[in-house]
Design an enzyme around this catalytic site. Structure first.
Site, mmCIF file in Angstrom:
data_model
loop_
_atom_site.group_PDB
_atom_site.id
_atom_site.type_symbol
_atom_site.label_atom_id
_atom_site.label_comp_id
_atom_site.label_asym_id
_atom_site.label_seq_id
_atom_site.Cartn_x
_atom_site.Cartn_y
_atom_site.Cartn_z
ATOM 1 N N TYR A 137 -2.368 5.296 13.696
ATOM 2 C CA TYR A 137 -1.850 4.140 14.413
ATOM 3 C C TYR A 137 -0.360 3.966 14.173
ATOM 4 C CZ TYR A 137 -1.641 1.145 10.185
ATOM 5 O OH TYR A 137 -1.327 0.594 8.971
ATOM 6 N N GLU B 264 3.875 1.738 -3.325
ATOM 7 C CA GLU B 264 4.380 0.908 -2.221
ATOM 8 C C GLU B 264 3.554 -0.365 -2.158
ATOM 9 O OE1 GLU B 264 3.787 2.966 1.569
ATOM 10 O OE2 GLU B 264 1.961 3.870 0.781
ATOM 11 N N LYS C 293 -0.377 8.036 8.817
ATOM 12 C CA LYS C 293 -0.659 6.617 9.074
ATOM 13 C C LYS C 293 -2.050 6.484 9.705
ATOM 14 C CE LYS C 293 1.781 2.479 10.694
ATOM 15 N NZ LYS C 293 1.637 1.689 9.481
ATOM 16 N N ARG D 45 -22.787 11.384 16.153
ATOM 17 C CA ARG D 45 -22.092 11.343 14.864
ATOM 18 C C ARG D 45 -22.208 12.705 14.198
ATOM 19 N NH1 ARG D 45 -23.479 10.051 9.379
ATOM 20 N NH2 ARG D 45 -21.719 9.115 8.267
ATOM 21 N N LEU E 191 3.718 6.009 2.665
ATOM 22 C CA LEU E 191 4.021 6.125 4.090
ATOM 23 C C LEU E 191 5.532 6.223 4.259
ATOM 24 C CD1 LEU E 191 2.615 6.079 6.887
ATOM 25 C CD2 LEU E 191 3.493 3.757 7.092
ATOM 26 N N ARG F 211 6.898 9.515 14.241
ATOM 27 C CA ARG F 211 5.905 9.518 13.150
ATOM 28 C C ARG F 211 4.487 9.680 13.694
ATOM 29 N NH1 ARG F 211 5.916 4.579 9.191
ATOM 30 N NH2 ARG F 211 5.083 3.581 11.071
HETATM 31 N N1 PDD Z 1 2.414 -1.110 7.964
HETATM 32 N N2 PDD Z 1 3.609 1.520 3.771
HETATM 33 C C1 PDD Z 1 2.417 1.192 4.283
HETATM 34 C C2 PDD Z 1 1.201 1.474 3.475
HETATM 35 C C3 PDD Z 1 2.326 0.600 5.561
HETATM 36 O O1 PDD Z 1 1.117 0.282 6.065
HETATM 37 C C4 PDD Z 1 3.515 0.327 6.277
HETATM 38 C C5 PDD Z 1 3.499 -0.295 7.646
HETATM 39 C C6 PDD Z 1 4.743 0.673 5.695
HETATM 40 C C7 PDD Z 1 6.062 0.431 6.393
HETATM 41 O O2 PDD Z 1 6.227 1.309 7.480
HETATM 42 P P1 PDD Z 1 7.101 0.885 8.747
HETATM 43 O O3 PDD Z 1 8.437 0.494 8.228
HETATM 44 O O4 PDD Z 1 7.143 2.109 9.570
HETATM 45 O O5 PDD Z 1 6.391 -0.282 9.419
HETATM 46 C C8 PDD Z 1 4.754 1.268 4.456
HETATM 47 C C9 PDD Z 1 2.290 -1.690 9.287
HETATM 48 C C10 PDD Z 1 3.381 -2.653 9.608
HETATM 49 C C11 PDD Z 1 0.907 -2.287 9.452
HETATM 50 O O6 PDD Z 1 -0.026 -1.633 8.986
HETATM 51 O O7 PDD Z 1 0.750 -3.348 10.065
#
Ligand code: PDD
Length: 287
Positions: free
Chosen positions: A33, A183, A151, A101, A207, A52
């Site tokens: 996503y 993170e 992601k 499945r 990420l 990405r």
């Molecule tokens: N999340 N690390 C993780 C685990 C994340 O899920 C996200 C983003 C980031 C930051 O990535 P970016 O700057 O590309 O948004 C870092 C999104 C916002 C979400 O899951 O809603």
């Protein structure tokens, strides 16, 4: 209010949107996503998000269901049809519906990838009151899988982390592994010592945040020092300030970690300045 969402080529009211119970995104979290923020009706950091997405798909040998140009068109169409001024666009690509499945990946020739997009309206997203006070965070062990650079929609543990934070009366949780911060539950983590910004280097452990890339670029352009290395929780608690970045929080100051106030206990000057620069520059480059 009913939204118009995009499902496998069609724009439909959300009540009419349908996904198969055999969709691998639903059964196996076999899906990736992206979340792109919208400010003033325009997409923030869009090229980074599509790049990405392509990388996530490639790492999982999943076919891209549409071209990058089509993705931009669908994002824009949804923003327009739903009258989004400030908010976000969520995009998910799944390995589709093989009709049953099965753990093995289906043949992409017979099971095309699925794609869903929807909007969330968040008026005043860039003026979140929390940016004035900063977030308090707790630390929790990082027990996620080893490919956090992809992601995927495997978000159960980050959701549990948010709940642990909520129960502790704070705003978010920072994951730690072998004593080092990886993170936040849905954001990248930074500390500041003097004028130096420290954040974990890119690897499979985190990420590769699109906001992170932009913020580090702006920081360097503003002659701030940037050090990409791991830091411990103790080092973070002794830092002058801290912050997180993400597409939905932009640059969000962090003022407390596990009950220890950082610096003055208020958002620090580096985080505040980076938030201003990021919002200004990314609005200018929005599409
Ligand atoms: N999340 N690390 C993780 C685990 C994340 O899920 C996200 C983003 C980031 C930051 O990535 P970016 O700057 O590309 O948004 C870092 C999104 C916002 C979400 O899951 O809603």
């Amino acid at each position: 209010m009913s939204r118009i969402v995009y499902v496998n080529g069609d724009y439909v009211p959300e009540e009419e949107a349908k996904i198969s119970v055999f969709d691998r995104g639903f059964l196996m979290a076999d899906a990736v996503y992206e979340v792109t923020s919208v400010l003033g009706g325009k997409l923030i950091d869009f090229p980074g998000h599509v790049a990405r997405l392509a990388r996530s798909l490639g790492e999982l040998e999943m076919a891209a269901p549409v071209t990058d140009a089509e993705l931009l068109a669908v994002h824009r169409e949804l923003v327009a049809r739903n009258g989004i001024v400030d908010g976000l666009v969520y995009l998910q690509v799944t390995r589709g519906n093989p009709g049953d499945r099965d753990f093995a990946f289906p043949d992409p020739a017979t099971t095309p990838s699925g794609i869903v997009l929807f909007t969330q309206s968040k008026p005043g997203l860039a003026d979140a009151p929390a940016a004035k006070t900063g977030w308090k965070v707790i630390s929790i062990p990082d027990v996620r899988w080893g490919r956090r650079d992809i992601k995927t929609t495997q978000l159960l543990y980050p959701s549990m982390g948010k709940m642990m934070a909520k129960k502790a009366g704070v705003d978010d949780a920072w994951f730690t592994e072998d004593g080092f911060v990886t993170e936040g539950t849905s954001n990248n983590a930074y500390i500041v010592k003097g004028r130096r910004i420290i954040t974990r280097a890119l690897s499979n452990d985190i990420l590769h945040g699109i906001t992170r890339a932009a913020v580090l670029r702006f920081a360097k352009e503003a002659q701030m020092e940037v050090e990409e290395r791991s830091f411990t929780l103790a080092e973070a608690q002794a830092a002058d300030e801290a912050f997180v970045t993400s597409a939905s929080a932009f640059v969000m100051p962090v003022v407390e970690i596990d009950g220890v106030a950082l610096g003055s206990g208020k958002p620090g000057p580096v985080a505040v300045r980076l938030r201003e620069i990021y919002l200004e520059e990314s609005r200018k480059a929005a599409v």
